[in-house]
Design a protein around this motif. Structure first.
Motif, PDB file in Angstrom:
ATOM      1  N   ASP A 100     -29.537  31.415 -22.813  1.00  0.00           N
ATOM      2  CA  ASP A 100     -29.462  31.999 -21.473  1.00  0.00           C
ATOM      3  C   ASP A 100     -28.981  31.022 -20.411  1.00  0.00           C
ATOM      4  O   ASP A 100     -28.953  31.354 -19.228  1.00  0.00           O
ATOM      5  N   MET A 101     -28.606  29.807 -20.817  1.00  0.00           N
ATOM      6  CA  MET A 101     -28.074  28.857 -19.843  1.00  0.00           C
ATOM      7  C   MET A 101     -26.692  29.291 -19.394  1.00  0.00           C
ATOM      8  O   MET A 101     -25.912  29.858 -20.171  1.00  0.00           O
ATOM      9  N   VAL A 102     -26.395  29.021 -18.143  1.00  0.00           N
ATOM     10  CA  VAL A 102     -25.184  29.559 -17.524  1.00  0.00           C
ATOM     11  C   VAL A 102     -23.927  29.134 -18.266  1.00  0.00           C
ATOM     12  O   VAL A 102     -22.960  29.906 -18.353  1.00  0.00           O
ATOM     13  N   ILE A 103     -23.901  27.931 -18.834  1.00  0.00           N
ATOM     14  CA  ILE A 103     -22.689  27.478 -19.513  1.00  0.00           C
ATOM     15  C   ILE A 103     -22.380  28.347 -20.723  1.00  0.00           C
ATOM     16  O   ILE A 103     -21.220  28.671 -20.990  1.00  0.00           O
ATOM     17  N   PHE A 104     -23.414  28.755 -21.463  1.00  0.00           N
ATOM     18  CA  PHE A 104     -23.193  29.585 -22.640  1.00  0.00           C
ATOM     19  C   PHE A 104     -23.008  31.053 -22.254  1.00  0.00           C
ATOM     20  O   PHE A 104     -22.234  31.767 -22.889  1.00  0.00           O
ATOM     21  N   HIS A 105     -23.731  31.481 -21.227  1.00  0.00           N
ATOM     22  CA  HIS A 105     -23.560  32.858 -20.751  1.00  0.00           C
ATOM     23  C   HIS A 105     -22.120  33.096 -20.305  1.00  0.00           C
ATOM     24  O   HIS A 105     -21.485  34.083 -20.696  1.00  0.00           O
ATOM     25  N   ASP A 106     -21.611  32.190 -19.485  1.00  0.00           N
ATOM     26  CA  ASP A 106     -20.246  32.362 -18.971  1.00  0.00           C
ATOM     27  C   ASP A 106     -19.217  32.271 -20.096  1.00  0.00           C
ATOM     28  O   ASP A 106     -18.236  33.025 -20.115  1.00  0.00           O
ATOM     29  N   SER A 107     -19.432  31.337 -21.017  1.00  0.00           N
ATOM     30  CA  SER A 107     -18.478  31.169 -22.118  1.00  0.00           C
ATOM     31  C   SER A 107     -18.470  32.388 -23.028  1.00  0.00           C
ATOM     32  O   SER A 107     -17.402  32.888 -23.406  1.00  0.00           O
ATOM     33  N   CYS A 108     -19.653  32.907 -23.369  1.00  0.00           N
ATOM     34  CA  CYS A 108     -19.718  34.087 -24.238  1.00  0.00           C
ATOM     35  C   CYS A 108     -19.169  35.317 -23.533  1.00  0.00           C
ATOM     36  O   CYS A 108     -18.565  36.186 -24.174  1.00  0.00           O
ATOM     37  N   SER A 109     -19.371  35.402 -22.228  1.00  0.00           N
ATOM     38  CA  SER A 109     -18.790  36.513 -21.465  1.00  0.00           C
ATOM     39  C   SER A 109     -17.274  36.465 -21.542  1.00  0.00           C
ATOM     40  O   SER A 109     -16.610  37.490 -21.760  1.00  0.00           O
ATOM     41  N   ASP A 110     -16.707  35.276 -21.369  1.00  0.00           N
ATOM     42  CA  ASP A 110     -15.251  35.142 -21.439  1.00  0.00           C
ATOM     43  C   ASP A 110     -14.752  35.444 -22.846  1.00  0.00           C
ATOM     44  O   ASP A 110     -13.710  36.082 -23.025  1.00  0.00           O
ATOM     45  N   LEU A 111     -15.492  34.990 -23.852  1.00  0.00           N
ATOM     46  CA  LEU A 111     -15.114  35.261 -25.241  1.00  0.00           C
ATOM     47  C   LEU A 111     -15.097  36.763 -25.512  1.00  0.00           C
ATOM     48  O   LEU A 111     -14.148  37.290 -26.107  1.00  0.00           O
ATOM     49  N   ALA A 112     -16.153  37.451 -25.067  1.00  0.00           N
ATOM     50  CA  ALA A 112     -16.247  38.894 -25.287  1.00  0.00           C
ATOM     51  C   ALA A 112     -15.087  39.627 -24.615  1.00  0.00           C
ATOM     52  O   ALA A 112     -14.519  40.580 -25.182  1.00  0.00           O
ATOM     53  N   LYS A 113     -14.714  39.193 -23.429  1.00  0.00           N
ATOM     54  CA  LYS A 113     -13.629  39.845 -22.693  1.00  0.00           C
ATOM     55  C   LYS A 113     -12.263  39.507 -23.280  1.00  0.00           C
ATOM     56  O   LYS A 113     -11.374  40.364 -23.360  1.00  0.00           O
ATOM     57  N   THR A 114     -12.072  38.260 -23.707  1.00  0.00           N
ATOM     58  CA  THR A 114     -10.766  37.791 -24.154  1.00  0.00           C
ATOM     59  C   THR A 114     -10.364  38.381 -25.488  1.00  0.00           C
ATOM     60  O   THR A 114      -9.205  38.779 -25.678  1.00  0.00           O
ATOM     61  N   VAL A 115     -11.286  38.474 -26.447  1.00  0.00           N
ATOM     62  CA  VAL A 115     -10.889  38.890 -27.800  1.00  0.00           C
ATOM     63  C   VAL A 115     -10.331  40.315 -27.851  1.00  0.00           C
ATOM     64  O   VAL A 115      -9.221  40.493 -28.387  1.00  0.00           O
ATOM     65  N   PRO A 116     -10.922  41.398 -27.360  1.00  0.00           N
ATOM     66  CA  PRO A 116     -12.314  41.557 -26.953  1.00  0.00           C
ATOM     67  C   PRO A 116     -13.209  41.742 -28.177  1.00  0.00           C
ATOM     68  O   PRO A 116     -12.745  42.168 -29.239  1.00  0.00           O
ATOM     69  N   ALA A 117     -14.519  41.454 -27.989  1.00  0.00           N
ATOM     70  CA  ALA A 117     -15.470  41.530 -29.085  1.00  0.00           C
ATOM     71  C   ALA A 117     -16.867  41.750 -28.535  1.00  0.00           C
ATOM     72  O   ALA A 117     -17.139  41.479 -27.358  1.00  0.00           O
ATOM     73  N   VAL A 118     -17.751  42.251 -29.386  1.00  0.00           N
ATOM     74  CA  VAL A 118     -19.171  42.220 -29.098  1.00  0.00           C
ATOM     75  C   VAL A 118     -19.676  40.860 -29.556  1.00  0.00           C
ATOM     76  O   VAL A 118     -19.427  40.454 -30.694  1.00  0.00           O
ATOM     77  N   VAL A 119     -20.335  40.130 -28.678  1.00  0.00           N
ATOM     78  CA  VAL A 119     -20.821  38.788 -28.996  1.00  0.00           C
ATOM     79  C   VAL A 119     -22.338  38.800 -29.014  1.00  0.00           C
ATOM     80  O   VAL A 119     -22.975  39.266 -28.060  1.00  0.00           O
ATOM     81  N   VAL A 120     -22.913  38.294 -30.092  1.00  0.00           N
ATOM     82  CA  VAL A 120     -24.361  38.136 -30.208  1.00  0.00           C
ATOM     83  C   VAL A 120     -24.663  36.649 -30.206  1.00  0.00           C
ATOM     84  O   VAL A 120     -24.360  35.940 -31.165  1.00  0.00           O
ATOM     85  N   SER A 121     -25.214  36.151 -29.105  1.00  0.00           N
ATOM     86  CA  SER A 121     -25.528  34.734 -28.946  1.00  0.00           C
ATOM     87  C   SER A 121     -26.988  34.513 -29.328  1.00  0.00           C
ATOM     88  O   SER A 121     -27.894  35.016 -28.674  1.00  0.00           O
ATOM     89  N   VAL A 122     -27.205  33.759 -30.397  1.00  0.00           N
ATOM     90  CA  VAL A 122     -28.530  33.605 -31.005  1.00  0.00           C
ATOM     91  C   VAL A 122     -29.289  32.446 -30.378  1.00  0.00           C
ATOM     92  O   VAL A 122     -28.761  31.325 -30.284  1.00  0.00           O
ATOM     93  N   ASN A 123     -30.509  32.703 -29.977  1.00  0.00           N
ATOM     94  CA  ASN A 123     -31.387  31.635 -29.493  1.00  0.00           C
ATOM     95  C   ASN A 123     -32.357  31.273 -30.616  1.00  0.00           C
ATOM     96  O   ASN A 123     -33.293  32.008 -30.915  1.00  0.00           O
ATOM     97  N   TYR A 124     -32.103  30.151 -31.250  1.00  0.00           N
ATOM     98  CA  TYR A 124     -32.843  29.702 -32.430  1.00  0.00           C
ATOM     99  C   TYR A 124     -33.900  28.668 -32.048  1.00  0.00           C
ATOM    100  O   TYR A 124     -33.911  28.149 -30.930  1.00  0.00           O
ATOM    101  N   ARG A 125     -34.772  28.366 -32.981  1.00  0.00           N
ATOM    102  CA  ARG A 125     -35.812  27.362 -32.747  1.00  0.00           C
ATOM    103  C   ARG A 125     -35.197  25.964 -32.705  1.00  0.00           C
ATOM    104  O   ARG A 125     -34.237  25.672 -33.411  1.00  0.00           O
ATOM    105  N   LEU A 126     -35.797  25.102 -31.884  1.00  0.00           N
ATOM    106  CA  LEU A 126     -35.298  23.743 -31.689  1.00  0.00           C
ATOM    107  C   LEU A 126     -36.142  22.722 -32.443  1.00  0.00           C
ATOM    108  O   LEU A 126     -37.338  22.907 -32.674  1.00  0.00           O
ATOM    109  N   ALA A 127     -35.493  21.627 -32.815  1.00  0.00           N
ATOM    110  CA  ALA A 127     -36.168  20.447 -33.357  1.00  0.00           C
ATOM    111  C   ALA A 127     -36.588  19.558 -32.178  1.00  0.00           C
ATOM    112  O   ALA A 127     -36.050  19.681 -31.076  1.00  0.00           O
ATOM    113  N   PRO A 128     -37.530  18.636 -32.383  1.00  0.00           N
ATOM    114  CA  PRO A 128     -38.219  18.295 -33.639  1.00  0.00           C
ATOM    115  C   PRO A 128     -39.407  19.183 -33.953  1.00  0.00           C
ATOM    116  O   PRO A 128     -40.010  19.039 -35.013  1.00  0.00           O
TER     117      PRO A 128
END
Length: 335
Positions: A100-128
């Motif tokens: 949900d950080m703006v850098i990924f939100h904006d990038s995925c929005s542009d990706l979805a519009k440019t291709v165009p495509a449905v984009v599913v951006s996964v928020n996974y568990r972090l280490a450590p």
């Protein structure tokens, strides 16, 4: 972790990353380093070209996804007009950042519009707190979730038979490793069918410094000393080092599952630049796949730096045009 600066070489990677390693093995992170943005699920006036919403994947693991839908898809009611599906994994060295950080939100929005495509951006568990392979497990679980989900944006607008796994930096590593697993789960994942992997500046390493790591030892964005800490915090415990296959994809001639990917005819794009200390690792992976006669394409440019597209949407758009070409060419090859 932003753009380049003329500051002195990074000597304290923990300070640079704004993290503190606690005695219990957890991290204290600066969640304010990059702003988050809310999704935009509704826009009655039609001013938002890409809609987005957050959906849970596994509440017990607190994993979720942000789905991006081009507004233009709402104007089509034909199943023949369904859009390609891109499953995206964000970067952050396995230890930082979120979908949900703006850098990924904006990038995925542009990706979805440019291709165009449905984009599913996964928020996974972090280490450590959750060391590898937790992120890979979450990545595969997201595919299983997509397969069975009744989420209307997926059932109504996404062509599950035309799926691509994509990631940047550590997300590129995740996309690669999830792809290796998914290649052995073809029938289990149906009707989801993966057509290719898009690895943007994928995060790999090794026990010995590469030439590009030595050349860019004082890189102001991702010097090897910072990569080392990320690997130390994310690799499994019990004596695992940077020659582990999670880190060094070329160890022992690469994963045997690459043969499965080859047999499935997936296309692979490896994208990078020579201002990135990791470029030699990325080229090694490219050559490994070329040696196995896989459908792999390298797209490397002069200059730049690691993560540049995250902070410059115009450069992200250029990269997304390359992604569009790969997805469109995959579709043409089937016709």
């Amino acid at each position: 972790m932003s753009g380049r600066s003329p500051l002195a070489p990074i000597t304290d990677p923990f300070e640079y990353l704004q993290i503190v390693l606690n005695p219990d093995g957890t991290l204290t992170r600066n969640f304010n380093s990059i702003p988050c943005v809310r999704p935009k699920p509704n826009d009655p006036q039609g001013h938002t070209p890409v809609l987005s919403k957050d959906v849970p994947i596994n509440p017990s693991n607190k994993t979720w996804a942000r789905i991006f839908l081009p507004r233009e898809a709402l104007d089509s009611s034909s199943s023949a007009d369904k859009l390609p599906l891109v499953v995206y994994y964000h970067g952050g060295g396995f230890i930082l950042l979120s979908a949900d950080m703006v850098i990924f939100h904006d990038s995925c929005s542009d990706l979805a519009k440019t291709v165009p495509a449905v984009v599913v951006s996964v928020n996974y568990r972090l280490a450590p707190e959750h060391r590898l392979p937790a992120a890979y497990d979450d990545g595969v679980e997201a595919l299983r979730w997509i397969k069975t989900s009744q989420e209307e944006w997926l059932t109504g607008y996404a062509d599950l038979s035309n799926c691509f796994l994509m990631g940047s930096s550590a997300g590129g590593n995740i996309a690669y490793n999830v792809g290796l697993r998914a290649a052995g789960l073809v029938h289990e994942l149906e009707p989801l069918k993966i057509k290719g992997l898009i690895l943007h500046q994928p995060f790999f390493g090794g026990g010995q410094r590469s030439a590009s790591e030595l050349r860019l030892m004082n890189d102001p964005v991702l010097p090897p000393v910072v990569s080392d800490v990320m690997w130390d915090l994310s690799l499994p415990l019990n004596g695992v080092d940077r020659e582990h296959e999670y880190c060094n994809a070329t160890v022992d001639g690469g994963s045997k599952d690459l043969e499965k990917i080859k047999s499935l005819g997936w296309k692979v794009l490896v994208n990078g630049c020579d201002g990135d200390p990791l470029i030699d690792r990325q080229i090694e992976l490219l050559k490994l796949m070329e040696g196995k006669e896989m459908h792999v394409v390298g797209n490397f440019r002069v200059g730049g730096f690691h993560g540049e597209e995250d902070f410059d949407l115009s450069k992200a758009h250029v990269m997304h045009m390359v992604v569009k070409d790969l997805i469109m060419s995959s579709n043409r090859s089937l016709n």
